[in-house]
Write a protein that holds these residues in place. Sequence first.
Motif, PDB file in Angstrom:
ATOM      1  N   ASP A  76      -1.689   9.540 -11.422  1.00 29.12           N
ATOM      2  CA  ASP A  76      -2.151   9.606 -12.841  1.00 29.12           C
ATOM      3  C   ASP A  76      -2.821   8.445 -13.085  1.00 29.12           C
ATOM      4  O   ASP A  76      -2.564   7.742 -14.219  1.00 29.12           O
ATOM      5  N   GLY A  77      -3.495   7.925 -12.254  1.00 28.99           N
ATOM      6  CA  GLY A  77      -4.382   6.518 -12.499  1.00 28.99           C
ATOM      7  C   GLY A  77      -3.809   5.278 -12.343  1.00 28.99           C
ATOM      8  O   GLY A  77      -4.176   4.265 -12.238  1.00 28.99           O
ATOM      9  N   ALA A  78      -2.411   5.428 -11.818  1.00 28.98           N
ATOM     10  CA  ALA A  78      -1.739   4.240 -11.492  1.00 28.98           C
ATOM     11  C   ALA A  78      -1.051   4.164 -10.237  1.00 28.98           C
ATOM     12  O   ALA A  78      -0.920   5.165  -9.489  1.00 28.98           O
ATOM     13  N   VAL A  79      -0.893   3.028  -9.867  1.00 27.14           N
ATOM     14  CA  VAL A  79      -0.518   2.865  -8.382  1.00 27.14           C
ATOM     15  C   VAL A  79       1.125   2.711  -8.618  1.00 27.14           C
ATOM     16  O   VAL A  79       1.623   1.946  -9.170  1.00 27.14           O
ATOM     17  N   ILE A  80       1.822   3.755  -8.152  1.00 28.09           N
ATOM     18  CA  ILE A  80       3.034   3.963  -8.403  1.00 28.09           C
ATOM     19  C   ILE A  80       4.134   3.138  -7.205  1.00 28.09           C
ATOM     20  O   ILE A  80       5.071   3.182  -7.271  1.00 28.09           O
ATOM     21  N   GLU A  81       3.463   2.943  -6.128  1.00 27.28           N
ATOM     22  CA  GLU A  81       4.264   2.581  -4.732  1.00 27.28           C
ATOM     23  C   GLU A  81       3.229   1.962  -4.001  1.00 27.28           C
ATOM     24  O   GLU A  81       2.057   2.424  -3.731  1.00 27.28           O
ATOM     25  N   ALA A  82       3.397   0.959  -3.195  1.00 26.25           N
ATOM     26  CA  ALA A  82       2.595   0.373  -2.405  1.00 26.25           C
ATOM     27  C   ALA A  82       3.525  -0.406  -1.336  1.00 26.25           C
ATOM     28  O   ALA A  82       4.579  -0.775  -1.468  1.00 26.25           O
ATOM     29  N   ALA A 136       7.069   1.668   6.811  1.00 21.96           N
ATOM     30  CA  ALA A 136       7.999   1.557   5.677  1.00 21.96           C
ATOM     31  C   ALA A 136       7.891   2.581   4.595  1.00 21.96           C
ATOM     32  O   ALA A 136       9.227   3.109   4.229  1.00 21.96           O
ATOM     33  N   LEU A 137       6.886   2.599   4.109  1.00 19.54           N
ATOM     34  CA  LEU A 137       6.751   3.487   2.851  1.00 19.54           C
ATOM     35  C   LEU A 137       7.059   4.838   3.085  1.00 19.54           C
ATOM     36  O   LEU A 137       7.637   5.361   2.318  1.00 19.54           O
ATOM     37  N   ILE A 138       6.696   5.362   4.383  1.00 19.07           N
ATOM     38  CA  ILE A 138       7.017   6.759   4.812  1.00 19.07           C
ATOM     39  C   ILE A 138       8.221   6.975   5.007  1.00 19.07           C
ATOM     40  O   ILE A 138       8.942   7.893   4.576  1.00 19.07           O
ATOM     41  N   ALA A 139       8.826   5.886   5.634  1.00 16.16           N
ATOM     42  CA  ALA A 139      10.187   6.154   6.221  1.00 16.16           C
ATOM     43  C   ALA A 139      11.121   6.111   4.817  1.00 16.16           C
ATOM     44  O   ALA A 139      12.189   6.820   4.606  1.00 16.16           O
ATOM     45  N   ARG A 140      10.722   5.427   3.960  1.00 19.91           N
ATOM     46  CA  ARG A 140      11.676   4.979   2.943  1.00 19.91           C
ATOM     47  C   ARG A 140      10.940   5.212   1.256  1.00 19.91           C
ATOM     48  O   ARG A 140      10.905   4.070   0.868  1.00 19.91           O
ATOM     49  N   PRO A 141      10.293   6.405   1.102  1.00 16.81           N
ATOM     50  CA  PRO A 141       9.769   6.580  -0.048  1.00 16.81           C
ATOM     51  C   PRO A 141      10.588   6.027  -1.198  1.00 16.81           C
ATOM     52  O   PRO A 141      11.479   6.639  -1.592  1.00 16.81           O
ATOM     53  N   ALA A 142       9.874   5.503  -2.078  1.00 23.21           N
ATOM     54  CA  ALA A 142      10.639   5.029  -3.346  1.00 23.21           C
ATOM     55  C   ALA A 142      10.535   6.006  -4.573  1.00 23.21           C
ATOM     56  O   ALA A 142      11.241   5.808  -5.713  1.00 23.21           O
ATOM     57  N   THR A 143       9.610   6.848  -4.816  1.00 27.16           N
ATOM     58  CA  THR A 143       9.467   7.760  -5.633  1.00 27.16           C
ATOM     59  C   THR A 143       9.369   9.193  -5.212  1.00 27.16           C
ATOM     60  O   THR A 143       9.028   9.400  -4.135  1.00 27.16           O
ATOM     61  N   ALA A 144       9.678   9.965  -6.155  1.00 26.72           N
ATOM     62  CA  ALA A 144       9.786  11.586  -5.793  1.00 26.72           C
ATOM     63  C   ALA A 144       8.366  12.014  -5.501  1.00 26.72           C
ATOM     64  O   ALA A 144       8.408  12.706  -4.492  1.00 26.72           O
ATOM     65  N   LEU A 169       4.738  14.154  -1.252  1.00 22.63           N
ATOM     66  CA  LEU A 169       3.838  14.006  -0.373  1.00 22.63           C
ATOM     67  C   LEU A 169       4.079  14.077   1.044  1.00 22.63           C
ATOM     68  O   LEU A 169       3.291  14.671   1.681  1.00 22.63           O
ATOM     69  N   VAL A 170       5.035  13.292   1.328  1.00 19.71           N
ATOM     70  CA  VAL A 170       5.463  13.247   2.999  1.00 19.71           C
ATOM     71  C   VAL A 170       6.052  15.006   3.161  1.00 19.71           C
ATOM     72  O   VAL A 170       5.748  15.406   4.395  1.00 19.71           O
ATOM     73  N   ALA A 171       6.867  15.494   2.320  1.00 15.72           N
ATOM     74  CA  ALA A 171       7.425  16.678   2.488  1.00 15.72           C
ATOM     75  C   ALA A 171       6.318  17.663   2.834  1.00 15.72           C
ATOM     76  O   ALA A 171       6.586  18.778   3.615  1.00 15.72           O
ATOM     77  N   ALA A 172       5.287  17.683   2.285  1.00 16.60           N
ATOM     78  CA  ALA A 172       4.355  18.851   2.183  1.00 16.60           C
ATOM     79  C   ALA A 172       3.329  18.795   3.531  1.00 16.60           C
ATOM     80  O   ALA A 172       2.456  19.745   3.656  1.00 16.60           O
ATOM     81  N   ILE A 173       3.546  17.637   4.323  1.00 20.80           N
ATOM     82  CA  ILE A 173       2.763  17.640   5.484  1.00 20.80           C
ATOM     83  C   ILE A 173       3.484  18.621   6.323  1.00 20.80           C
ATOM     84  O   ILE A 173       4.681  18.596   6.781  1.00 20.80           O
TER      85      ILE A 173
END
Lengths: 338, 507, 529, 272
Positions: free
Chosen positions: C494-500, C505-513, C518-522
């Motif tokens: 929605d226009g904002a960077v929610i996580e970076a 590291a980001l994929i291993a430990r996603p901070a947001t639902a 997104l990871v699960a959908a692959i």
Amino acid sequence: MLAYLLRRLIGLVAVLLAMAFLIFALQGIIPADPARAIAGVAAPVEVLEAVRDKLGLSDPVPVQYGRFLGRVVQGDLGTSIRTRQPVLADIQKYLPASLELGLAALLIGTALAGLFALVHRRFPGSAVVRLTLITAGSTPIFLTALLLVYFVWFRLGWLPGAGRLSHRGFSGPTGLNLIDGLLAVRPDIALDALQHLLLPALAVALPIAVAVGRSLGASLHEVMRRPYIRTMRGKGLSEGEALWRHGLRNAASAPLAMLGLQIGLMFGNLMVVERIFAWPGLGLYMVQSFASADLPAILGVSLAFGSIYIVANIGIEMAQSLADPRIGLSRSRAGAAD
Amino acid sequence: MISKAFSRLGGALAVLTLVLTPAMAEEVLRVPLSVDIGTFDPDNGFEIGAMSAIDNVYEGLVEYAPGSTEIVGQLAERWEVGADELSYTFHLRDGVSFHDGTPLDAAAVVQSFERRRTGELALSYFLGNVTDIAASDPATVVITLGHKQPSFIHVLASAWGPKVISPKVFAEHAGSDLAASWLNEHAVGTGPFTLTEFKRGEGYALKRNDAYWGAKPFFEEIRLPVVPDLSQQILQLQAGELDAVPDGYPVAQLAGLPATLEVSAAPNMTQFQIYTKPGTAMDDAAVRSAVLTAINPALWMKDIFGDYAELSKSLYQNAMLDPAVPVSFPTDLEAAKAAIAAHGPVQLRIGVQSEVVSYARIAELMVAQLATIGVKASVEVLPLGAAYVMKGDAKAPDMLLTIANPDAAHPESQAKTYFTTDAVLNFYGRSLPEADALVNEAGLMTDVAARDALYEQAGHMYFDAGYAIPLVDADDVVVHAKGLVDLGLRPAFPQGNIDYGTARWAP
Amino acid sequence: MARRGGRRDQRLTMAAAPVLAVRDLSVALSRNGRSSRVLEAVSFAVAPHEIVALVGASGSGKSTLGLAIQGLLPRDARPEISGSICVAEAELVGAAEPALRQIRRSLVRVVPQDPLSGLDPTMTIGRQMAGKAREREAIAWLRRTGIADPERVARSYPHRLSGGQRQRVLIAMAMLARPRLLIADEPTTALDVLTQAQVLETLRGLTRAEGSALLFITHDLAVATSLADRVVVLEAGQVVEIGPVGAMLAAPQAAATRRLLAARYDLGSDRNRPLPAEGASVAWPAARRDASKVLELVGVSKTLGRRQVVHQVDLSIEAGESVAVVGESGAGKSTLLRIAAGLTKPDAGTVTRLGETRPQIVFQDPVAALTPWLSVGEQVADRLRGLGLNTAERRRRLGEAFAMVGLPESLMAALPGELSVGQCQRAVLARAIVVPPRLLLCDEPASAIDMPLAAAMLNLIGALRRRLGMALLFVTHDIAAARLIGDRIAVMQDGAVIEAGEAEALIARPATAHTRALVAAIPRFETAR
Amino acid sequence: MTWRELLRRTGWVDGLAVVAVLLVTLLALAAPWLAPFDPQLRVAPAFLPPSASHWFGTDEIGRDMFSRVLLGVQGTWLPALAVIGVSMVVGSCIGLVSGYFGGWVDMVLQRATDLFLILPSVLVALAVTATLGPGLINTMLALMLFWWSWYARITRDEVRRLVARPHFEAARATGIHPARLILRHLLPGVMPALAVAATLDVVNVVLIMSLLSFLGLGQPAPAAELGAMTARSLDSLVAYWWLPVIPAAAIMLICLVANLAGDALRSSLRGS
């Protein structure tokens, strides 16, 4: 919708003003002399001057334009030099005949256009069909009209070749004889009116039919290859069903635009056809006004035809948006976002 | 496939058409009008097409006898001109009444003539020289002129001359405009026909006036449908839906008319003329002579008019004045070529007033003729009314091809309309005072032979000075169904002016 | 239906009578007067209730096969068909048009590839699904496909709906007839990762529930394996491999299958070396990096129309660094890229760019990104103008660029229309790097194309940026691609960077639902069951 | 799409039409040298039917119709080309500016274009020639006064379409010079649509000019313009059919050729 109509109405007024101005500006640079037309060829100079003053022709053009606008706003289009009647009254008198002819021509033209498009689809790439249509579309209208008169009426006697009605003294509320005949439950009159209407309407309709038919054919050809038509075929719809239910609507926009363009060209053709078929409409009135430099009449008819043209185009825009809901009547200028 | 279906539809409709079309009664004469009648007001209307109808509904005091320029009484049984040549006394016919039943009397004449004289109407200038119109008794009208005008009686006999309108019209419809708006589309006169239908754009109808004072007309009804296109008129005539094409039937087709049609032709005062602009190559006498050689109407008249025209003998119509010495054109084409070659390139612009077929044909021919002697000519159709504002305009065409068609069969009408310095239609504003003096002198003379000699002399002066060139007097040619006779064509009237009162089917 | 008794004996060899039996099918289509064979002796069958994936690269003939089964091969192409197609015991080859229509109406239905153009834009959904009479039924089916407000959707025109909604509408429209066989022709290529996963789930659920067989046409082996019971691999119009999913994954027989498998990448792929699409690969060299910022966005916001598309975004990229921005369509990532390029002015915030050469962009669709009437060489050379180079110098630089992206110089005079998609891709890259920018911007360059091509594209971009020392901003909806290409990943919603953060590291430990989704959908290389 | 591509895609009938358009133009240019007789001179008796010595017969005053029709092709085709050419140049410049710059420039120019588009052009052309006086230049002026708006609209829409296309955006994003961007990346894309409209428009211009002639507002008498020739001899249709029919047939032929060429362009654009 209401906002749209309002906006178009304002546009209409603007266009009419521009048109009036254009013709008025022309009046300033022409050597033509309506006073002479009124007073007669041999009238002495003093009489001429008197007539000029009476008509206000001695005033500067902007003054005349201003005065003219003032009158138009009050529904007064001035007095015809030739008929010495209020131009508005003249227009009211001649309009129904043109309206009847024009509407019939549009009807026949659209029907024929559909027919042409179907023939076009049935025999795609047929050189014969194409050549026939193009030839029909590039014949000067007066030749078409006269050939129709000559063969269909003079030679074969199938249909009358001039006038609006054999019956004299019939008149009805709308001025459209065919409709009035039906309203008055006079089938004989309605039939007679229809017979008189067919040939001139056909002459006016032919160029419309060719242009719109070719546009519709091309448009259909393209639309019937779109993926959603395949979807519909995939649903088990037959070619005909797919064409009627889905193809036609999607293909309508371009031919409708062409129809709008053709209505603009039709006014010129109406003048020719009304003259050849002795059809007492506005076109004939206009042609006769040319010959006597009847500027108020020329201006009035131009405004009348102009208004009809604009209204017709509003109608066409609405038909386009009706056929395709994506075409908003707002004609949005914002670019597609993201 | 389409045409087949259409032919079936057409066939079906054709049968119905035959059933529905009412059989034409024999006493109906159907003559087309090329142009709407703008106004039926006899004091306002000057359109050529309308004059037949107006002159059959309204009558004046005198008229031209059919086929001649002789003037006979109409509503006036006889008239006298006073010794001072200023007062004219007219004795009205007895037992004449208007279509509305009002009997004709001198007061009615006075009222109508006063309307014409003072009404600021289009044709008011006809009575410009009149100072008084009076009824000395119920059957006598006295008109007094301001100055001597022997041509005055011709003015009264003109097709556009003053007519007598029923006094009831003024009583009931006068309004603020002398009934001008009512008389646009209505008429109450004394003529052999009454106006019964006035539908602009569609047509007009006249009914026989059974109470007419003169010979009872043959036709019960005259129908005048508006048929603007000539080709359509021709086809309708050939199909029997019209009884005559009064004007403009292509001469080239007259030889091959179907057996059901025939031609009535009569001399007419339609003269084609050329007016020339001062300051062109034509000012050089040698060039002028060469141009005259090339455009000599004897070389081309038959190509356009066939047998239905004669060479103009002078600047006055042949039917109006028979000159002692007709104008002559040089005939040596080789000399003409040499003259142009010697002079250097000559270009001429020929203006025509409108795209009337006969203008176009003559202009085309003149271009072709001029090309043979090495003169390059071009044709311009002038904008509406432009011919009347050419005086002193350097951009005006070098010559103007036009029809001279005077109001009345009197040389004064011709000279004072087209040639004299103050003539209204002196297109290029040229001036030849010596000739003007002759015209003025002739205008006061009552001796016809002496008068005509003076007019002729003035005409030669205008011609020799290069003002104007007479070409051809075209006949009045009416093509009509076989057996239509007594059309009552008059040389001084516009072309195609059928007199409905006399026309009839030959028994 | 007339041929019902015809081939009973042959069919008896299968456990149950197949819904679809294709035997020895050969199809030739003509284009511009030349006839070419598109399918050659194809045979396979689909049993009732079965899900079969038809897998092949573009041009392998899989879509033609789908059309042939509907009896809808384009008439303009003058198809020549031999062999047999039986749907529920009815023979299609040679059948009359009314019979074919009957089959299409009730037995075989299709979910077409492109949901955007697959619906009549001039008719409401309800009308075109079922006509007036069966609108209630249509609404019920819309609900079953997972559309939240089916009544509104039924009254809407297609252009009012999102891509996912339209695809569901098409599924509902197809299932409305309760067909014996549903053909889904790449139904999810144009969709977001999240939507794709949902739509696949819907498809599977509905066909299972209704007992329809499903023939699923795709180029994506991962999608195929996550969905199907059996896989048919098609290459150049021929069936090269056919068998159950598990067996094929374990021991792919055909070379084509192996190539497809090699080009596939997912969250488990090795990101330290190029993808093995074009054979074995060596590890990436280290990128030349330094701490100078080639791009710095501070508090950037942008509103288009009434919608705030980008909201308070901070983002900086160091020289030689690669940053991937991940988000669904409509997340604002393309607008962010345009702001970074200077094509769009932000409403608020500051944009700082380093370097005199303006950042170059590689757009989503490589064919559309080239001016159709100019030769490829001319378009690449466009960027060499105004640098004061002489003709020889220009030619040399042009040649270098072509060599670097692996395009033969003979293609310089070719028009884009004469190139393949892969070649267009390389041409676009050549244009971007002929004068190397400090920053290269990529807008979903791998999303509109086949998997093998996408892999090649990722490899090429990875190589070029390292070789030329360019920083990279890579926008994608595919978090697997982002992980491969990006040193860091920024997730937008929605226009904002929610996580970076650092990619792994980001994929291993996603901070947001959202990131977790997104990871699960692959899709992964295993059957979902 | 390039012209090369375009010509490759046209079929032979259409290819022939494109060639024929060029032929007609050549014919029009060379008409004075090709005419067997001086079209202004009376060379034979009037109303000769078509024969070996006068292929199309002779007219009302004995001029050779074949020579006049040849000249008529010149007098019809070249003015039509001029009207279309000038309108196209003016219109496409306005359309280009309007479409490329967008924003308020586009707004203003489009309102102006709309105004001219919505006016019934034939009607005003009639009024203009009626008042200025009939003649070739006036007729052409009257037509051009409106015709440009049509091309401005086409160009503008086409430019808007192209500007929104990814390849234009991509070309612009590379940072090349705006002049080159417009001339090489935009204009060639607009040309085909303009060319199609122009070839199809020949018919409209020729027919409107003939219509003006019929209403007495065309070129004056001796000028050999096909529409005027037809209109002026219309009353001879029954007696001497060749006078109106042959020039009309020439009009049809011209229109046919132009139309086919237009179709050829159009279908090759669509990539049939």
